[in-house]
Design a protein around this motif. Structure first.
Motif, PDB file in Angstrom:
ATOM      1  N   UNK A   1      24.091  -1.162  -6.018  1.00 16.09           N
ATOM      2  CA  UNK A   1      22.948  -0.288  -5.422  1.00 16.09           C
ATOM      3  C   UNK A   1      21.829  -1.229  -4.833  1.00 16.09           C
ATOM      4  N   UNK A   2      21.584  -0.903  -3.867  1.00 12.78           N
ATOM      5  CA  UNK A   2      20.216  -1.933  -3.260  1.00 12.78           C
ATOM      6  C   UNK A   2      19.333  -0.921  -2.793  1.00 12.78           C
ATOM      7  N   UNK A   3      17.926  -1.235  -3.097  1.00  9.06           N
ATOM      8  CA  UNK A   3      16.799  -0.322  -2.401  1.00  9.06           C
ATOM      9  C   UNK A   3      16.570  -0.843  -1.015  1.00  9.06           C
ATOM     10  N   UNK A   4      16.526   0.032   0.024  1.00 10.20           N
ATOM     11  CA  UNK A   4      16.534  -0.500   1.327  1.00 10.20           C
ATOM     12  C   UNK A   4      14.924  -0.361   1.548  1.00 10.20           C
ATOM     13  N   UNK A   5      14.164   0.637   1.086  1.00  9.55           N
ATOM     14  CA  UNK A   5      12.869   0.599   1.237  1.00  9.55           C
ATOM     15  C   UNK A   5      12.138   1.557   0.457  1.00  9.55           C
ATOM     16  N   UNK A   6      10.944   1.266   0.190  1.00  9.12           N
ATOM     17  CA  UNK A   6      10.001   2.258  -0.542  1.00  9.12           C
ATOM     18  C   UNK A   6       8.560   2.696   0.562  1.00  9.12           C
ATOM     19  N   UNK A  48      10.770  -4.636  -0.666  1.00  7.43           N
ATOM     20  CA  UNK A  48      10.360  -3.387  -1.601  1.00  7.43           C
ATOM     21  C   UNK A  48       9.819  -3.735  -2.701  1.00  7.43           C
ATOM     22  N   UNK A  49       8.749  -3.241  -3.205  1.00  6.56           N
ATOM     23  CA  UNK A  49       8.090  -3.586  -4.233  1.00  6.56           C
ATOM     24  C   UNK A  49       7.458  -2.467  -4.923  1.00  6.56           C
ATOM     25  N   UNK A  50       7.283  -2.514  -6.204  1.00 12.85           N
ATOM     26  CA  UNK A  50       6.284  -1.216  -6.921  1.00 12.85           C
ATOM     27  C   UNK A  50       5.375  -2.214  -8.034  1.00 12.85           C
ATOM     28  N   UNK A  51       4.358  -1.971  -7.955  1.00  7.56           N
ATOM     29  CA  UNK A  51       3.425  -2.458  -9.025  1.00  7.56           C
ATOM     30  C   UNK A  51       3.120  -1.702 -10.034  1.00  7.56           C
ATOM     31  N   UNK A  52       3.034  -2.244 -11.226  1.00 10.50           N
ATOM     32  CA  UNK A  52       2.643  -1.328 -12.434  1.00 10.50           C
ATOM     33  C   UNK A  52       1.701  -2.076 -13.290  1.00 10.50           C
ATOM     34  N   UNK A  53       0.590  -1.296 -13.476  1.00 10.58           N
ATOM     35  CA  UNK A  53      -0.533  -2.186 -14.032  1.00 10.58           C
ATOM     36  C   UNK A  53      -1.523  -1.298 -14.795  1.00 10.58           C
ATOM     37  N   UNK A  54      -1.988  -2.099 -15.625  1.00  8.03           N
ATOM     38  CA  UNK A  54      -3.252  -1.288 -16.645  1.00  8.03           C
ATOM     39  C   UNK A  54      -4.580  -1.526 -16.022  1.00  8.03           C
ATOM     40  N   UNK A  55      -4.688  -2.506 -15.040  1.00 12.85           N
ATOM     41  CA  UNK A  55      -5.967  -2.690 -14.324  1.00 12.85           C
ATOM     42  C   UNK A  55      -5.583  -3.391 -12.946  1.00 12.85           C
ATOM     43  N   UNK A  56      -6.762  -3.488 -12.106  1.00  7.34           N
ATOM     44  CA  UNK A  56      -6.362  -3.848 -10.892  1.00  7.34           C
ATOM     45  C   UNK A  56      -6.532  -5.502 -10.762  1.00  7.34           C
TER      46      UNK A  56
END
Length: 117
Positions: A1-6, A48-56
């Protein structure tokens, strides 16, 4: 499976206002318009990326959306000329980006950045 876009979806009562904000600052084009939803895009393919953070970073709040551009200073100029309040920066960060923060018309916090060359 491949993510094509977010695709981030931004809720608004004024599609025209938000469309004009993003197309004006980032030269995005309308690629789909069903009246109740409008999709803007550039002509380039992105990872395609998703950032997961505790601060900026540098003690800032976590932004809702990060937008990488080829010329952050030009987008900053457009933002200021458009009367948008710059909340942070522009700043050269120790991890190799130059960036600034503004809010879109819906209140989303935007991290606008370019990577150092």
């Amino acid at each position: 499976m491949t993510v094509l876009r977010i695709v981030p979806n931004i809720a608004t009562a004024s599609i025209e206002e938000v469309r004009n904000f993003y197309s004006g600052l980032f030269d995005l084009e309308v690629v789909m318009d069903h009246g109740w939803i409008v999709t803007l895009a550039s002509d380039l393919r992105a990872i395609a990326q998703i950032g997961i953070a505790t601060e900026g970073g540098s003690g800032t709040a976590v932004p809702d959306v990060s937008i990488e551009v080829d010329d952050v200073d030009e987008v900053h100029r457009r933002a200021v000329a458009g009367g948008h309040e710059v909340l942070y920066g522009p700043t050269d960060e120790p991890w190799g980006v130059r960036r600034f923060f503004i809010r879109d018309p819906t209140g989303k916090l935007l991290n606008i950045l370019s990577h150092a060359v």
